[in-house]
Motif scaffolding. Structure first.
Motif, PDB file in Angstrom:
ATOM      1  N   GLU A   1       0.893  -1.218   0.037  1.00  0.00           N
ATOM      2  CA  GLU A   1       0.178  -0.066  -0.186  1.00  0.00           C
ATOM      3  C   GLU A   1       0.896   1.328  -0.045  1.00  0.00           C
ATOM      4  N   ASP A   2       1.926   1.256   0.732  1.00  0.00           N
ATOM      5  CA  ASP A   2       2.675   2.312   0.825  1.00  0.00           C
ATOM      6  C   ASP A   2       3.675   2.654  -0.506  1.00  0.00           C
ATOM      7  N   ALA A   3       3.903   1.516  -1.220  1.00  0.00           N
ATOM      8  CA  ALA A   3       4.621   1.571  -2.437  1.00  0.00           C
ATOM      9  C   ALA A   3       3.504   1.967  -3.499  1.00  0.00           C
ATOM     10  N   LYS A   4       2.424   1.598  -3.550  1.00  0.00           N
ATOM     11  CA  LYS A   4       1.458   2.067  -4.234  1.00  0.00           C
ATOM     12  C   LYS A   4       1.011   3.708  -4.292  1.00  0.00           C
ATOM     13  N   GLN A   5       0.986   4.177  -3.045  1.00  0.00           N
ATOM     14  CA  GLN A   5       0.709   5.329  -2.668  1.00  0.00           C
ATOM     15  C   GLN A   5       1.874   6.171  -3.349  1.00  0.00           C
ATOM     16  N   PHE A   6       3.124   5.672  -3.041  1.00  0.00           N
ATOM     17  CA  PHE A   6       4.308   6.488  -3.427  1.00  0.00           C
ATOM     18  C   PHE A   6       4.216   6.793  -4.947  1.00  0.00           C
ATOM     19  N   PHE A   7       4.026   5.734  -5.802  1.00  0.00           N
ATOM     20  CA  PHE A   7       4.069   5.959  -7.043  1.00  0.00           C
ATOM     21  C   PHE A   7       2.738   6.713  -7.695  1.00  0.00           C
ATOM     22  N   ASP A   8       1.705   6.629  -6.775  1.00  0.00           N
ATOM     23  CA  ASP A   8       0.533   7.420  -7.242  1.00  0.00           C
ATOM     24  C   ASP A   8       0.475   8.798  -6.959  1.00  0.00           C
ATOM     25  N   ILE A   9       1.526   9.333  -6.128  1.00  0.00           N
ATOM     26  CA  ILE A   9       1.908  10.620  -6.293  1.00  0.00           C
ATOM     27  C   ILE A   9       2.904  10.848  -7.115  1.00  0.00           C
ATOM     28  N   LEU A  10       3.806  10.206  -7.576  1.00  0.00           N
ATOM     29  CA  LEU A  10       5.019  10.488  -8.459  1.00  0.00           C
ATOM     30  C   LEU A  10       4.479  10.401  -9.663  1.00  0.00           C
ATOM     31  N   VAL A  11       3.899   9.356 -10.169  1.00  0.00           N
ATOM     32  CA  VAL A  11       3.789   9.318 -11.764  1.00  0.00           C
ATOM     33  C   VAL A  11       2.739  10.239 -12.172  1.00  0.00           C
ATOM     34  N   PRO A  12       1.787  10.635 -11.672  1.00  0.00           N
ATOM     35  CA  PRO A  12       0.975  11.625 -12.361  1.00  0.00           C
ATOM     36  C   PRO A  12       1.639  13.027 -12.441  1.00  0.00           C
ATOM     37  N   VAL A  13       2.479  13.436 -11.270  1.00  0.00           N
ATOM     38  CA  VAL A  13       3.356  14.697 -11.541  1.00  0.00           C
ATOM     39  C   VAL A  13       4.232  14.399 -12.734  1.00  0.00           C
ATOM     40  N   CYS A  14       4.934  13.321 -13.034  1.00  0.00           N
ATOM     41  CA  CYS A  14       5.703  13.173 -14.102  1.00  0.00           C
ATOM     42  C   CYS A  14       5.048  13.211 -15.205  1.00  0.00           C
ATOM     43  N   LEU A  15       3.834  12.654 -15.477  1.00  0.00           N
ATOM     44  CA  LEU A  15       2.880  12.837 -16.645  1.00  0.00           C
ATOM     45  C   LEU A  15       2.693  14.073 -16.758  1.00  0.00           C
ATOM     46  N   ASN A  16       2.262  14.998 -15.821  1.00  0.00           N
ATOM     47  CA  ASN A  16       1.770  16.362 -15.959  1.00  0.00           C
ATOM     48  C   ASN A  16       2.979  17.277 -16.464  1.00  0.00           C
TER      49      ASN A  16
END
Length: 406
Positions: free
Chosen positions: A248-263
């Motif tokens: 769950e922690d890993a999912k939250q970490f990437f769910d914060i990081l990846v959208p910012v990268c995409l944007n």
């Protein structure tokens, strides 16, 4: 001592249904329909195979039983496991590695039993009917699956829970590229709270905007390779961790990081490199990211090394535990295309949990540290002096132009 909660009538009925050819799940369902009691399919399978209803059976083992027709010898062990020895005519070396085939060859249902140990011996023998034939003596020790064990599908469901694909309109504000290495995150020891401040600073850098952003998952994303026990891929036992929370922690970490990268870019890549702690879990996690972020180009693999071109910069990635001194030459030999087309060359690796940058004949080798808190093993050995940082490496078309430590 056995704890028998079933009546003789119920046990006789199970045996009767089994002789009718019903599988263990169907026997369990029929028993529920007839008696209104939830008979565990694994306990039913155990009873059919061994006459036991308890996985904690401690009675003196029954003597060896020979199945003359199949040439099979079965031994019930004190610990509740069963050892089966049989001769199999159509076994070959590839089939001997197929766990499901081996279990079925011995008469065990792969859904109900796990192999504890297996040994196969091969030889050839003359047959009056068939001439020279290949034979195999197969010996396995098995144990009934435990109801609480997570199956591979259970683990996959944890990763894929509530996945809804995320898409954005991507824009670029910069001609430069950014690489975000993530070595040795060790979620399980590391929590989301441990990386919040580092992640906030990293997001500030990402918001500048880049042409291409590459996230490098350099191995050991999780502390453990297992869900119910804490251990490395090779079975080294570790401090106990909560792997469900780690995921769950890993999912939250990437769910914060990846959208910012995409944007903040026109293209986002994730490069996966399996670590010695949790390479299997990392591979599955990358499949979750593929489902969640279809716009991200994800290179998922379990190889020891990989390389890619970022404009004219050649980068090889490795976890860092294997052949660390030979990586520049391995880059030249294994990834000749990247090597020949690149104006500058770098190696990104982790594993040792400390930072070290070396110029090795024109190849910049970056051993990167970790944000992971010190565990008991590191504290006891005094390995507590390294910096706790995340990194961002900014490149123009040909070379590194900025190195961010956050």
């Amino acid at each position: 001592m056995i704890r028998l909660n079933w009546t003789d009538e119920q046990k006789n009925r199970i045996i009767e249904l089994s002789k009718q050819g019903l599988s263990s799940p169907k026997v369990a369902q029929q028993m529920f329909d007839e008696y209104g009691i939830n008979f565990s399919r694994r306990t039913v399978a155990r009873f059919i195979a061994t006459g036991q209803t308890s996985s904690q059976y401690k009675r003196k083992p029954k003597p060896k039983v020979k199945d003359v027709k199949r040439g099979t010898e079965i031994v019930i062990n004190k610990d509740g496991s069963t050892t089966s020895t049989t001769t199999i005519e159509d076994m070959n070396r590839e089939k001997a590695k197929d766990i499901d085939f081996v279990l079925r060859a011995h008469g065990f249902d792969p859904e109900e039993w796990d192999i504890v140990a297996a040994k196969s011996n091969f030889w050839q023998q003359n047959s009056v009917e068939k001439g020279l034939i290949d034979l195999c003596q197969s010996k396995i020790t098995v144990k009934p699956k435990v109801d609480k064990e997570l199956t591979p599908q259970d683990i996959a469901n944890i990763f894929k829970a509530d996945v809804k694909p995320y898409k954005v309109k991507q824009t670029s504000h910069n001609a430069h590229n950014l690489v975000v290495p993530l070595p040795d995150m060790h979620f399980g020891i590391t929590t989301l709270k441990d990386v919040e401040s580092h992640l906030d600073k990293l997001l500030g850098i990402l918001n500048k905007g880049y042409k291409t952003i590459v996230i490098e998952q350099l191995g050991d994303l999780f502390h453990s390779s297992q869900m119910w026990s804490s251990q490395t891929m090779r079975g080294t036992m570790l401090d106990e961790v909560d792997m469900v929370q780690a995921i769950e922690d890993a999912k939250q970490f990437f769910d914060i990081l990846v959208p910012v990268c995409l944007n903040n870019s026109t293209s986002v890549y994730i490069k996966q490199m399996a670590g010695n702690h949790s390479g299997n879990m990392e591979y599955i996690f990358m499949e979750y990211l593929k489902a969640k972020y279809p716009q991200v180009i994800i290179k998922n693999n379990i190889k020891y090394r990989d390389a890619y071109l970022l404009d004219n910069v050649g980068i090889m990635i490795a976890h860092g535990d294997l052949a660390p001194k030979n990586l520049p030459m391995l880059m030249a030999n294994e990834f000749g295309g990247v090597w020949s087309l690149s104006h500058s060359k770098e190696i990104h690796k982790g594993h040792f949990h400390k930072e070290k940058t070396v110029d090795e004949g024109g190849v910049i080798s970056r051993q990167l540290g970790t944000v992971k808190p010190n565990d008991k093993y590191e504290i006891s050995n005094g390995w507590t002096l390294s910096k706790k940082e995340l990194y961002a490496l900014e490149y123009d078309n040909d070379k590194l132009v900025a190195e961010w430590h956050v």
